[in-house]
Write a protein that holds these residues in place. Structure first.
Motif, PDB file in Angstrom:
ATOM      1  N   PHE A 148      43.402  42.406  52.895  1.00  0.00           N
ATOM      2  CA  PHE A 148      44.500  42.097  51.984  1.00  0.00           C
ATOM      3  C   PHE A 148      44.065  42.526  50.579  1.00  0.00           C
ATOM      4  O   PHE A 148      43.153  41.944  49.993  1.00  0.00           O
ATOM      5  N   LYS A 149      44.701  43.571  50.043  1.00  0.00           N
ATOM      6  CA  LYS A 149      44.238  44.192  48.806  1.00  0.00           C
ATOM      7  C   LYS A 149      45.298  44.148  47.715  1.00  0.00           C
ATOM      8  O   LYS A 149      46.496  44.179  47.992  1.00  0.00           O
TER       9      LYS A 149
ATOM     10  N   ILE B  40      46.204  46.579  44.650  1.00  0.00           N
ATOM     11  CA  ILE B  40      45.930  47.920  44.130  1.00  0.00           C
ATOM     12  C   ILE B  40      46.641  48.087  42.802  1.00  0.00           C
ATOM     13  O   ILE B  40      47.864  47.948  42.725  1.00  0.00           O
ATOM     14  N   THR B  41      45.888  48.379  41.768  1.00  0.00           N
ATOM     15  CA  THR B  41      46.448  48.604  40.437  1.00  0.00           C
ATOM     16  C   THR B  41      46.470  50.094  40.146  1.00  0.00           C
ATOM     17  O   THR B  41      45.453  50.776  40.290  1.00  0.00           O
ATOM     18  N   CYS B  42      47.646  50.603  39.780  1.00  0.00           N
ATOM     19  CA  CYS B  42      47.821  52.028  39.520  1.00  0.00           C
ATOM     20  C   CYS B  42      48.229  52.263  38.076  1.00  0.00           C
ATOM     21  O   CYS B  42      48.727  51.367  37.389  1.00  0.00           O
ATOM     22  N   SER B  43      48.039  53.486  37.635  1.00  0.00           N
ATOM     23  CA  SER B  43      48.435  53.887  36.294  1.00  0.00           C
ATOM     24  C   SER B  43      48.979  55.305  36.360  1.00  0.00           C
ATOM     25  O   SER B  43      48.544  56.115  37.184  1.00  0.00           O
ATOM     26  N   GLY B  44      49.933  55.612  35.505  1.00  0.00           N
ATOM     27  CA  GLY B  44      50.477  56.962  35.481  1.00  0.00           C
ATOM     28  C   GLY B  44      51.974  56.955  35.264  1.00  0.00           C
ATOM     29  O   GLY B  44      52.542  56.001  34.725  1.00  0.00           O
ATOM     30  N   GLY B  45      52.623  58.024  35.697  1.00  0.00           N
ATOM     31  CA  GLY B  45      54.053  58.179  35.535  1.00  0.00           C
ATOM     32  C   GLY B  45      54.616  59.007  36.662  1.00  0.00           C
ATOM     33  O   GLY B  45      53.963  59.229  37.688  1.00  0.00           O
ATOM     34  N   TRP B  46      55.847  59.506  36.468  1.00  0.00           N
ATOM     35  CA  TRP B  46      56.489  60.248  37.538  1.00  0.00           C
ATOM     36  C   TRP B  46      55.769  61.542  37.876  1.00  0.00           C
ATOM     37  O   TRP B  46      55.895  62.076  38.981  1.00  0.00           O
ATOM     38  N   ASN B  47      55.000  62.057  36.951  1.00  0.00           N
ATOM     39  CA  ASN B  47      54.274  63.311  37.201  1.00  0.00           C
ATOM     40  C   ASN B  47      52.948  63.101  37.903  1.00  0.00           C
ATOM     41  O   ASN B  47      52.274  64.073  38.251  1.00  0.00           O
ATOM     42  N   GLY B  48      52.566  61.868  38.081  1.00  0.00           N
ATOM     43  CA  GLY B  48      51.300  61.617  38.768  1.00  0.00           C
ATOM     44  C   GLY B  48      50.818  60.201  38.565  1.00  0.00           C
ATOM     45  O   GLY B  48      50.996  59.617  37.489  1.00  0.00           O
ATOM     46  N   TRP B  49      50.236  59.642  39.614  1.00  0.00           N
ATOM     47  CA  TRP B  49      49.688  58.299  39.563  1.00  0.00           C
ATOM     48  C   TRP B  49      48.224  58.337  39.994  1.00  0.00           C
ATOM     49  O   TRP B  49      47.808  59.207  40.764  1.00  0.00           O
ATOM     50  N   ARG B  50      47.450  57.390  39.510  1.00  0.00           N
ATOM     51  CA  ARG B  50      46.062  57.276  39.939  1.00  0.00           C
ATOM     52  C   ARG B  50      45.715  55.799  40.127  1.00  0.00           C
ATOM     53  O   ARG B  50      46.282  54.920  39.464  1.00  0.00           O
ATOM     54  N   ILE B  51      44.833  55.546  41.074  1.00  0.00           N
ATOM     55  CA  ILE B  51      44.416  54.178  41.360  1.00  0.00           C
ATOM     56  C   ILE B  51      43.365  53.752  40.346  1.00  0.00           C
ATOM     57  O   ILE B  51      42.340  54.418  40.171  1.00  0.00           O
ATOM     58  N   VAL B  52      43.643  52.670  39.656  1.00  0.00           N
ATOM     59  CA  VAL B  52      42.736  52.166  38.628  1.00  0.00           C
ATOM     60  C   VAL B  52      41.768  51.138  39.198  1.00  0.00           C
ATOM     61  O   VAL B  52      40.579  51.138  38.875  1.00  0.00           O
ATOM     62  N   GLN B  53      42.277  50.262  40.066  1.00  0.00           N
ATOM     63  CA  GLN B  53      41.439  49.180  40.580  1.00  0.00           C
ATOM     64  C   GLN B  53      41.928  48.739  41.951  1.00  0.00           C
ATOM     65  O   GLN B  53      43.127  48.724  42.210  1.00  0.00           O
ATOM     66  N   VAL B  54      40.985  48.396  42.822  1.00  0.00           N
ATOM     67  CA  VAL B  54      41.285  47.824  44.131  1.00  0.00           C
ATOM     68  C   VAL B  54      40.489  46.533  44.254  1.00  0.00           C
ATOM     69  O   VAL B  54      39.268  46.546  44.117  1.00  0.00           O
ATOM     70  N   ALA B  55      41.190  45.423  44.509  1.00  0.00           N
ATOM     71  CA  ALA B  55      40.519  44.125  44.587  1.00  0.00           C
ATOM     72  C   ALA B  55      40.983  43.374  45.825  1.00  0.00           C
ATOM     73  O   ALA B  55      42.146  43.489  46.239  1.00  0.00           O
ATOM     74  N   ASP B  56      40.074  42.606  46.428  1.00  0.00           N
ATOM     75  CA  ASP B  56      40.414  41.783  47.582  1.00  0.00           C
ATOM     76  C   ASP B  56      41.265  40.591  47.154  1.00  0.00           C
ATOM     77  O   ASP B  56      41.054  39.996  46.093  1.00  0.00           O
ATOM     78  N   MET B  57      42.235  40.247  47.985  1.00  0.00           N
ATOM     79  CA  MET B  57      43.091  39.088  47.758  1.00  0.00           C
ATOM     80  C   MET B  57      42.669  37.958  48.696  1.00  0.00           C
ATOM     81  O   MET B  57      42.236  38.208  49.828  1.00  0.00           O
ATOM     82  N   PRO B  58      42.781  36.712  48.256  1.00  0.00           N
ATOM     83  CA  PRO B  58      42.459  35.602  49.160  1.00  0.00           C
ATOM     84  C   PRO B  58      43.434  35.554  50.329  1.00  0.00           C
ATOM     85  O   PRO B  58      44.630  35.823  50.168  1.00  0.00           O
ATOM     86  N   VAL B  59      42.945  35.222  51.509  1.00  0.00           N
ATOM     87  CA  VAL B  59      43.781  35.205  52.714  1.00  0.00           C
ATOM     88  C   VAL B  59      43.935  33.809  53.295  1.00  0.00           C
ATOM     89  O   VAL B  59      44.629  33.638  54.298  1.00  0.00           O
ATOM     90  N   GLU B  60      43.332  32.828  52.690  1.00  0.00           N
ATOM     91  CA  GLU B  60      43.384  31.475  53.228  1.00  0.00           C
ATOM     92  C   GLU B  60      44.825  30.952  53.257  1.00  0.00           C
ATOM     93  O   GLU B  60      45.549  31.026  52.267  1.00  0.00           O
ATOM     94  N   GLY B  61      45.236  30.435  54.393  1.00  0.00           N
ATOM     95  CA  GLY B  61      46.552  29.831  54.534  1.00  0.00           C
ATOM     96  C   GLY B  61      47.642  30.775  54.998  1.00  0.00           C
ATOM     97  O   GLY B  61      48.725  30.324  55.382  1.00  0.00           O
ATOM     98  N   TYR B  62      47.390  32.086  54.992  1.00  0.00           N
ATOM     99  CA  TYR B  62      48.413  33.034  55.413  1.00  0.00           C
ATOM    100  C   TYR B  62      48.446  33.144  56.938  1.00  0.00           C
ATOM    101  O   TYR B  62      47.397  33.139  57.605  1.00  0.00           O
ATOM    102  N   VAL B  63      49.660  33.267  57.493  1.00  0.00           N
ATOM    103  CA  VAL B  63      49.838  33.363  58.940  1.00  0.00           C
ATOM    104  C   VAL B  63      50.932  34.366  59.258  1.00  0.00           C
ATOM    105  O   VAL B  63      51.732  34.738  58.393  1.00  0.00           O
ATOM    106  N   VAL B  64      50.960  34.783  60.522  1.00  0.00           N
ATOM    107  CA  VAL B  64      52.046  35.612  61.051  1.00  0.00           C
ATOM    108  C   VAL B  64      52.508  35.005  62.368  1.00  0.00           C
ATOM    109  O   VAL B  64      51.790  34.233  63.002  1.00  0.00           O
ATOM    110  N   GLY B  65      53.722  35.342  62.771  1.00  0.00           N
ATOM    111  CA  GLY B  65      54.240  34.854  64.041  1.00  0.00           C
ATOM    112  C   GLY B  65      53.506  35.485  65.199  1.00  0.00           C
ATOM    113  O   GLY B  65      53.081  36.641  65.137  1.00  0.00           O
TER     114      GLY B  65
END
Length: 284
Positions: free
Chosen positions: A150-151, A153-178
């Motif tokens: 579970f990530k 992703i922070t991006c920066s840029g505009g319509w002519n191009g985007w780049r990934i600035v940062q990728v960080a893990d998100m907490p997953v405690e308590g999340y479920v799926v059917g």
């Protein structure tokens, strides 16, 4: 439920009984003033442009007078209404336009349910239930995602191009799926409703209120599918279904506001709008 029923007031033959719209508008204005006062007790309100009007409470029906209720929409809100109404001992009928329950909380199996190799969630992808809902879903959900899956992703840029600035893990405690799919949650919640009558794959419309009996007439059916819909669901080639109808003491519209106002023009889901003239004027 009584508030949802009063939403239906205001059909042409009852044009003089638009209590719901005026009461709601005045109540909303009063709540706005309260919020301002809570944020800053010294705040100065703008000068009044109209004479002071106090909200009049909507007429309350005696609980014993409501015995039958039709809930249109089998998503999370509609299922919650069904549960509370069923627990109160009322006779509840649920009409859902799709083949399964859960609304946007559903899973699509591309090659059919017998082949789970390719499937995806069409709406809600994960939940974080708490309180009574968490215990209600025991046995039909599993923890997901795993740590590191579970990530943010922070991006920066505009319509002519985007780049990934940062990728960080998100907490997953308590999340479920059917389990085995998100659609299982809707079926599970419906099974908790004692005596619930369910009509799937049907679109419903509220025809109005009988002035003699005070009951609301609701019709539901499935229209003929378009060519594109037939490619997706070939079993719809049988065409439109017969119209079913019944009368209810109250109606709950638990689906998209846009469809309540304008209806739907999409093939087998085609249906007229169920909104009253008063609601349509206020929200459109």
């Amino acid at each position: 439920v009584l508030s949802s029923k009063s939403v239906m007031d205001g059909y042409p033959k009852h044009a003089g009984r638009r209590r719901w719209g005026s009461a709601a508008e005045k109540g909303e204005a009063q709540r706005t003033v309260t919020l301002v006062e809570e944020e800053d007790s010294d705040a100065v309100l703008p000068p009044r442009t109209k004479p002071r009007q106090f909200p009049r409470p909507a007429p309350v029906m005696a609980a014993s007078s409501v015995q039958t209720v039709c809930v249109v929409g089998g998503g999370p809100s509609g299922l919650a209404c069904c549960r509370r109404l069923s627990d109160a001992g009322l006779d509840v009928t649920l009409v859902q336009e799709s083949r399964g329950l859960g609304g946007k909380m559903c899973t699509k199996f591309v090659n059919g349910k017998d082949d789970p190799t390719l499937h995806f969630d069409m709406g809600v992808q994960l939940l974080r239930p708490s309180g009574p809902l968490a215990s209600e879903l025991e046995g039909v959900v599993k923890p997901w995602p795993r740590d590191g899956r579970f990530k943010r992703i922070t991006c920066s840029g505009g319509w002519n191009g985007w780049r990934i600035v940062q990728v960080a893990d998100m907490p997953v405690e308590g999340y479920v799926v059917g389990a085995p799919s998100m659609s299982a949650i809707g079926r599970h919640l419906a099974e908790k409703c004692q005596g619930l009558s369910i009509h799937l794959d049907r679109t419903a419309v509220v025809r109005g209120r009988d002035p003699k009996t005070g009951k609301w007439e609701v019709e539901w059916k499935r229209e003929a599918a378009t060519g594109g819909q037939l490619r997706y669901r070939p079993e719809l080639a049988e065409g439109a279904t017969d119209t079913m109808r019944d009368d209810f003491d109250a109606v709950v519209l638990a689906f998209e506001a846009n469809k309540i106002l304008r209806g739907c023009k999409s093939g087998y889901k085609m249906v007229e709008a169920s909104s009253t003239p008063a609601i349509r004027k206020r929200l459109s």
